[in-house]
Scaffold this motif. Sequence first.
Motif, PDB file in Angstrom:
ATOM      1  N   ILE A   1       0.864  -1.183   0.000  1.00  0.00           N
ATOM      2  CA  ILE A   1       0.000   0.000   0.000  1.00  0.00           C
ATOM      3  C   ILE A   1       0.896   1.225   0.000  1.00  0.00           C
ATOM      4  O   ILE A   1       1.840   1.302   0.785  1.00  0.00           O
ATOM      5  N   SER A   2       0.588   2.175  -0.842  1.00  0.00           N
ATOM      6  CA  SER A   2       1.384   3.404  -0.846  1.00  0.00           C
ATOM      7  C   SER A   2       0.893   4.339   0.257  1.00  0.00           C
ATOM      8  O   SER A   2      -0.272   4.287   0.661  1.00  0.00           O
ATOM      9  N   ILE A   3       1.799   5.178   0.741  1.00  0.00           N
ATOM     10  CA  ILE A   3       1.447   6.141   1.778  1.00  0.00           C
ATOM     11  C   ILE A   3       0.345   7.066   1.282  1.00  0.00           C
ATOM     12  O   ILE A   3      -0.611   7.355   2.007  1.00  0.00           O
ATOM     13  N   SER A   4       0.454   7.511   0.038  1.00  0.00           N
ATOM     14  CA  SER A   4      -0.560   8.428  -0.499  1.00  0.00           C
ATOM     15  C   SER A   4      -1.923   7.751  -0.598  1.00  0.00           C
ATOM     16  O   SER A   4      -2.952   8.347  -0.290  1.00  0.00           O
ATOM     17  N   GLU A   5      -1.932   6.489  -1.002  1.00  0.00           N
ATOM     18  CA  GLU A   5      -3.184   5.727  -1.088  1.00  0.00           C
ATOM     19  C   GLU A   5      -3.810   5.588   0.302  1.00  0.00           C
ATOM     20  O   GLU A   5      -5.019   5.750   0.476  1.00  0.00           O
ATOM     21  N   LEU A   6      -2.982   5.327   1.291  1.00  0.00           N
ATOM     22  CA  LEU A   6      -3.449   5.164   2.665  1.00  0.00           C
ATOM     23  C   LEU A   6      -3.979   6.480   3.231  1.00  0.00           C
ATOM     24  O   LEU A   6      -4.993   6.499   3.919  1.00  0.00           O
ATOM     25  N   SER A   7      -3.313   7.580   2.915  1.00  0.00           N
ATOM     26  CA  SER A   7      -3.780   8.873   3.426  1.00  0.00           C
ATOM     27  C   SER A   7      -5.097   9.293   2.773  1.00  0.00           C
ATOM     28  O   SER A   7      -5.922   9.945   3.406  1.00  0.00           O
ATOM     29  N   LYS A   8      -5.309   8.915   1.520  1.00  0.00           N
ATOM     30  CA  LYS A   8      -6.558   9.246   0.835  1.00  0.00           C
ATOM     31  C   LYS A   8      -7.710   8.337   1.264  1.00  0.00           C
ATOM     32  O   LYS A   8      -8.859   8.751   1.286  1.00  0.00           O
TER      33      LYS A   8
ATOM     34  N   GLU B   1     -10.234  -3.061   5.980  1.00  0.00           N
ATOM     35  CA  GLU B   1     -10.588  -4.152   5.071  1.00  0.00           C
ATOM     36  C   GLU B   1      -9.472  -5.180   4.898  1.00  0.00           C
ATOM     37  O   GLU B   1      -9.693  -6.256   4.347  1.00  0.00           O
ATOM     38  N   LEU B   2      -8.259  -4.858   5.360  1.00  0.00           N
ATOM     39  CA  LEU B   2      -7.132  -5.771   5.167  1.00  0.00           C
ATOM     40  C   LEU B   2      -7.249  -7.008   6.043  1.00  0.00           C
ATOM     41  O   LEU B   2      -7.579  -6.920   7.219  1.00  0.00           O
ATOM     42  N   THR B   3      -6.981  -8.148   5.451  1.00  0.00           N
ATOM     43  CA  THR B   3      -6.989  -9.403   6.201  1.00  0.00           C
ATOM     44  C   THR B   3      -5.613 -10.055   6.199  1.00  0.00           C
ATOM     45  O   THR B   3      -5.419 -11.101   6.789  1.00  0.00           O
ATOM     46  N   GLU B   4      -4.661  -9.433   5.498  1.00  0.00           N
ATOM     47  CA  GLU B   4      -3.312  -9.973   5.461  1.00  0.00           C
ATOM     48  C   GLU B   4      -2.285  -8.871   5.738  1.00  0.00           C
ATOM     49  O   GLU B   4      -2.624  -7.694   5.783  1.00  0.00           O
ATOM     50  N   ILE B   5      -1.052  -9.246   5.948  1.00  0.00           N
ATOM     51  CA  ILE B   5       0.018  -8.298   6.241  1.00  0.00           C
ATOM     52  C   ILE B   5       0.231  -7.398   5.031  1.00  0.00           C
ATOM     53  O   ILE B   5       0.157  -7.836   3.890  1.00  0.00           O
ATOM     54  N   ALA B   6       0.509  -6.118   5.297  1.00  0.00           N
ATOM     55  CA  ALA B   6       0.710  -5.159   4.213  1.00  0.00           C
ATOM     56  C   ALA B   6       1.956  -4.320   4.476  1.00  0.00           C
ATOM     57  O   ALA B   6       2.223  -3.915   5.602  1.00  0.00           O
ATOM     58  N   LYS B   7       2.726  -4.062   3.424  1.00  0.00           N
ATOM     59  CA  LYS B   7       3.856  -3.138   3.491  1.00  0.00           C
ATOM     60  C   LYS B   7       3.324  -1.759   3.150  1.00  0.00           C
ATOM     61  O   LYS B   7       2.586  -1.599   2.181  1.00  0.00           O
ATOM     62  N   VAL B   8       3.690  -0.760   3.939  1.00  0.00           N
ATOM     63  CA  VAL B   8       3.342   0.626   3.636  1.00  0.00           C
ATOM     64  C   VAL B   8       4.589   1.220   2.993  1.00  0.00           C
ATOM     65  O   VAL B   8       5.656   1.270   3.608  1.00  0.00           O
ATOM     66  N   VAL B   9       4.443   1.655   1.740  1.00  0.00           N
ATOM     67  CA  VAL B   9       5.594   2.058   0.928  1.00  0.00           C
ATOM     68  C   VAL B   9       5.480   3.496   0.471  1.00  0.00           C
ATOM     69  O   VAL B   9       4.404   3.957   0.092  1.00  0.00           O
ATOM     70  N   ASN B  10       6.609   4.200   0.516  1.00  0.00           N
ATOM     71  CA  ASN B  10       6.708   5.511  -0.114  1.00  0.00           C
ATOM     72  C   ASN B  10       7.165   5.235  -1.537  1.00  0.00           C
ATOM     73  O   ASN B  10       8.339   4.961  -1.777  1.00  0.00           O
TER      74      ASN B  10
ATOM     75  N   LYS C   1       8.084   1.985   4.614  1.00  0.00           N
ATOM     76  CA  LYS C   1       7.992   2.857   5.786  1.00  0.00           C
ATOM     77  C   LYS C   1       7.391   2.157   6.991  1.00  0.00           C
ATOM     78  O   LYS C   1       7.533   2.608   8.115  1.00  0.00           O
ATOM     79  N   GLY C   2       6.715   1.067   6.761  1.00  0.00           N
ATOM     80  CA  GLY C   2       6.107   0.352   7.868  1.00  0.00           C
ATOM     81  C   GLY C   2       5.420  -0.912   7.393  1.00  0.00           C
ATOM     82  O   GLY C   2       5.358  -1.195   6.199  1.00  0.00           O
ATOM     83  N   VAL C   3       4.934  -1.657   8.364  1.00  0.00           N
ATOM     84  CA  VAL C   3       4.219  -2.896   8.074  1.00  0.00           C
ATOM     85  C   VAL C   3       2.934  -2.891   8.887  1.00  0.00           C
ATOM     86  O   VAL C   3       2.941  -2.548  10.069  1.00  0.00           O
TER      87      VAL C   3
END
Length: 89
Positions: free
Chosen positions: A4-11, A18-27, A34-36
Amino acid sequence: MVEISISELSKHPKILDELTEIAKVVNKKEGKIKGVFIPLKDFESIRTILEEIEYRQWIERNKKGFEATQKELETLFEDAIEELGRKID
């Protein structure tokens, strides 16, 4: 693992609901992780690991204080022995 991109997450912050699995938060501009995000259902499985990481971070933050205290204790011990020696003489 989902990315998931940071911008997508902020929007759309509800993405996390809705997430059911582990996700990387990416710039995506920098291409850096940037995080998990770990869903709550999996939290108990990794609680011990997270506590160990938190402990190591706490030690790192307080390292200077531990070193300073250790130096003070060494001096205190030496001073006490010196004082004891003077009183015995």
